[in-house]
Motif scaffolding. Sequence first.
Motif, PDB file in Angstrom:
ATOM      1  N   ARG A  98       0.828  -1.209   0.000  1.00 23.69           N
ATOM      2  CA  ARG A  98       0.000   0.000   0.000  1.00 23.69           C
ATOM      3  C   ARG A  98       0.862   1.259   0.000  1.00 23.69           C
ATOM      4  N   THR A  99       0.523   2.227  -0.871  1.00 21.26           N
ATOM      5  CA  THR A  99       1.228   3.508  -0.956  1.00 21.26           C
ATOM      6  C   THR A  99       0.481   4.558  -0.133  1.00 21.26           C
ATOM      7  N   PRO A 100       1.077   5.752   0.064  1.00 28.83           N
ATOM      8  CA  PRO A 100       0.353   6.812   0.777  1.00 28.83           C
ATOM      9  C   PRO A 100      -0.971   7.204   0.125  1.00 28.83           C
ATOM     10  N   SER A 101      -1.092   6.978  -1.200  1.00 31.27           N
ATOM     11  CA  SER A 101      -2.340   7.306  -1.880  1.00 31.27           C
ATOM     12  C   SER A 101      -3.309   6.123  -1.915  1.00 31.27           C
ATOM     13  N   ASP A 102      -3.052   5.125  -1.077  1.00 33.22           N
ATOM     14  CA  ASP A 102      -3.917   3.952  -0.941  1.00 33.22           C
ATOM     15  C   ASP A 102      -4.011   3.125  -2.216  1.00 33.22           C
ATOM     16  N   ALA A 103      -2.925   3.089  -2.984  1.00 31.90           N
ATOM     17  CA  ALA A 103      -2.823   2.197  -4.141  1.00 31.90           C
ATOM     18  C   ALA A 103      -1.962   1.003  -3.760  1.00 31.90           C
ATOM     19  N   LEU A 104      -2.260  -0.152  -4.346  1.00 29.79           N
ATOM     20  CA  LEU A 104      -1.484  -1.368  -4.106  1.00 29.79           C
ATOM     21  C   LEU A 104      -0.511  -1.558  -5.266  1.00 29.79           C
ATOM     22  N   VAL A 105       0.771  -1.671  -4.946  1.00 38.49           N
ATOM     23  CA  VAL A 105       1.805  -1.726  -5.981  1.00 38.49           C
ATOM     24  C   VAL A 105       2.784  -2.849  -5.665  1.00 38.49           C
ATOM     25  N   GLY A 106       3.752  -3.025  -6.557  1.00 45.50           N
ATOM     26  CA  GLY A 106       4.788  -4.027  -6.338  1.00 45.50           C
ATOM     27  C   GLY A 106       4.555  -5.293  -7.152  1.00 45.50           C
ATOM     28  N   PRO A 107       5.404  -6.313  -6.973  1.00 44.50           N
ATOM     29  CA  PRO A 107       5.371  -7.524  -7.800  1.00 44.50           C
ATOM     30  C   PRO A 107       4.040  -8.257  -7.796  1.00 44.50           C
ATOM     31  N   VAL A 108       3.366  -8.310  -6.656  1.00 47.12           N
ATOM     32  CA  VAL A 108       2.081  -9.019  -6.588  1.00 47.12           C
ATOM     33  C   VAL A 108       1.043  -8.315  -7.456  1.00 47.12           C
ATOM     34  N   ALA A 109       0.963  -7.000  -7.316  1.00 44.54           N
ATOM     35  CA  ALA A 109       0.032  -6.228  -8.142  1.00 44.54           C
ATOM     36  C   ALA A 109       0.397  -6.327  -9.615  1.00 44.54           C
ATOM     37  N   ASP A 110       1.692  -6.231  -9.918  1.00 41.61           N
ATOM     38  CA  ASP A 110       2.148  -6.276 -11.318  1.00 41.61           C
ATOM     39  C   ASP A 110       1.781  -7.607 -11.974  1.00 41.61           C
ATOM     40  N   ALA A 111       1.963  -8.716 -11.234  1.00 47.52           N
ATOM     41  CA  ALA A 111       1.660 -10.033 -11.788  1.00 47.52           C
ATOM     42  C   ALA A 111       0.161 -10.192 -12.065  1.00 47.52           C
ATOM     43  N   ALA A 112      -0.654  -9.712 -11.139  1.00 42.43           N
ATOM     44  CA  ALA A 112      -2.107  -9.820 -11.318  1.00 42.43           C
ATOM     45  C   ALA A 112      -2.568  -9.002 -12.517  1.00 42.43           C
ATOM     46  N   GLU A 151       4.945   2.359  -7.927  1.00 35.25           N
ATOM     47  CA  GLU A 151       3.679   2.691  -8.577  1.00 35.25           C
ATOM     48  C   GLU A 151       3.885   2.931 -10.070  1.00 35.25           C
ATOM     49  N   ALA A 152       5.030   3.506 -10.424  1.00 35.06           N
ATOM     50  CA  ALA A 152       5.338   3.709 -11.837  1.00 35.06           C
ATOM     51  C   ALA A 152       5.354   2.372 -12.578  1.00 35.06           C
ATOM     52  N   GLU A 153       5.964   1.359 -12.000  1.00 33.31           N
ATOM     53  CA  GLU A 153       6.033   0.049 -12.654  1.00 33.31           C
ATOM     54  C   GLU A 153       4.643  -0.591 -12.738  1.00 33.31           C
ATOM     55  N   THR A 154       3.859  -0.467 -11.696  1.00 29.95           N
ATOM     56  CA  THR A 154       2.504  -1.015 -11.721  1.00 29.95           C
ATOM     57  C   THR A 154       1.665  -0.313 -12.791  1.00 29.95           C
ATOM     58  N   ASN A 155       1.835   0.990 -12.929  1.00 30.53           N
ATOM     59  CA  ASN A 155       1.099   1.719 -13.967  1.00 30.53           C
ATOM     60  C   ASN A 155       1.519   1.273 -15.369  1.00 30.53           C
ATOM     61  N   ARG A 156       2.781   0.935 -15.545  1.00 32.56           N
ATOM     62  CA  ARG A 156       3.234   0.416 -16.847  1.00 32.56           C
ATOM     63  C   ARG A 156       2.497  -0.884 -17.192  1.00 32.56           C
ATOM     64  N   HIS A 157       2.309  -1.742 -16.197  1.00 29.39           N
ATOM     65  CA  HIS A 157       1.581  -2.990 -16.430  1.00 29.39           C
ATOM     66  C   HIS A 157       0.119  -2.701 -16.789  1.00 29.39           C
ATOM     67  N   PHE A 158      -0.479  -1.730 -16.115  1.00 25.18           N
ATOM     68  CA  PHE A 158      -1.846  -1.339 -16.445  1.00 25.18           C
ATOM     69  C   PHE A 158      -1.938  -0.920 -17.916  1.00 25.18           C
TER      70      PHE A 158
END
Length: 279
Positions: A161-175, A204-211
């Motif tokens: 969880r980030t300060p903006s209440d987003a979930l990021v990192g490898p688990v989020a990226d894989a999903a 969060e930048a990496e998670t957004n790339r996956h999005f």
Amino acid sequence: MSDNQNLLAGQRRALILDEVRRRGGIRVSELTRMLQVSDMTVRRDLDVLARQGALEKVHGGAVPVAERRTHEPGFEAKSSLELSAKSEIARAAAALATPGSAVALSGGTTTFAVAHQLLEVPDLTVVTNSVRVADVFHHARQAAEGGPAPAPTVVLTGGVRTPSDALVGPVADAAIGSLHFDVLFLGVHGISVEAGLSTPNLAEAETNRHFIRSARRVVVVADHTKWGTTGLSSFATLDEVDTLVTDAGLPEADRDEIAAHLAELVIAGADEGRDRVLA
């Protein structure tokens, strides 16, 4: 100069500072009309406030003092900013969602506003890494139990969880990377021609790339104060964006610059309440 004049000058400068912070920047011409004072008076006030470090003078106006590129405001801190603009943007963005489609929403207060509007679009499947966005649909599902129409199906990614209440990192990226979306509604910390889309948070930048890679259509939702802001990490160029939905507070000159680099620019609430589309 009399005490009364000093007081009036102080009140005027406090009002100027409030407008700069609230709107993310303001032009000298706007201040002269609003305060009904001369151009010279406004420029003197801006000089004083700039020397105090309260704002930053730019050509033709003033903007807030630049934040550190690594500064990431929390969700609550951002939620009270530009409420009217976010509401207009959310309505215009939600109109781009087709009933029965797979929709992704990233974290952020603007996507949070979009989520509320998407409750009116039937049969959606929603994927999000935002705890706040997921809560919007969760509460709608609870309220809809036993009702005439089912609430959207919602998938909340895991992650850190980030300060903006987003979930990021490898688990989020894989999903996110294993899924495919018809449309992505993407919030940003900053957007510019030079830096593209950016955020202060590297994960969060990496998670957004996956999005972005998983979406057929990328719709960025950002109020006018995000234009010209740059965070620590860029995660996409403007040519990776299909549509930018922003508000009528964006100056005409900036609209022309953005339109030259994007396939579609939507100015929410422009032209007497109608959205304006610049393709």
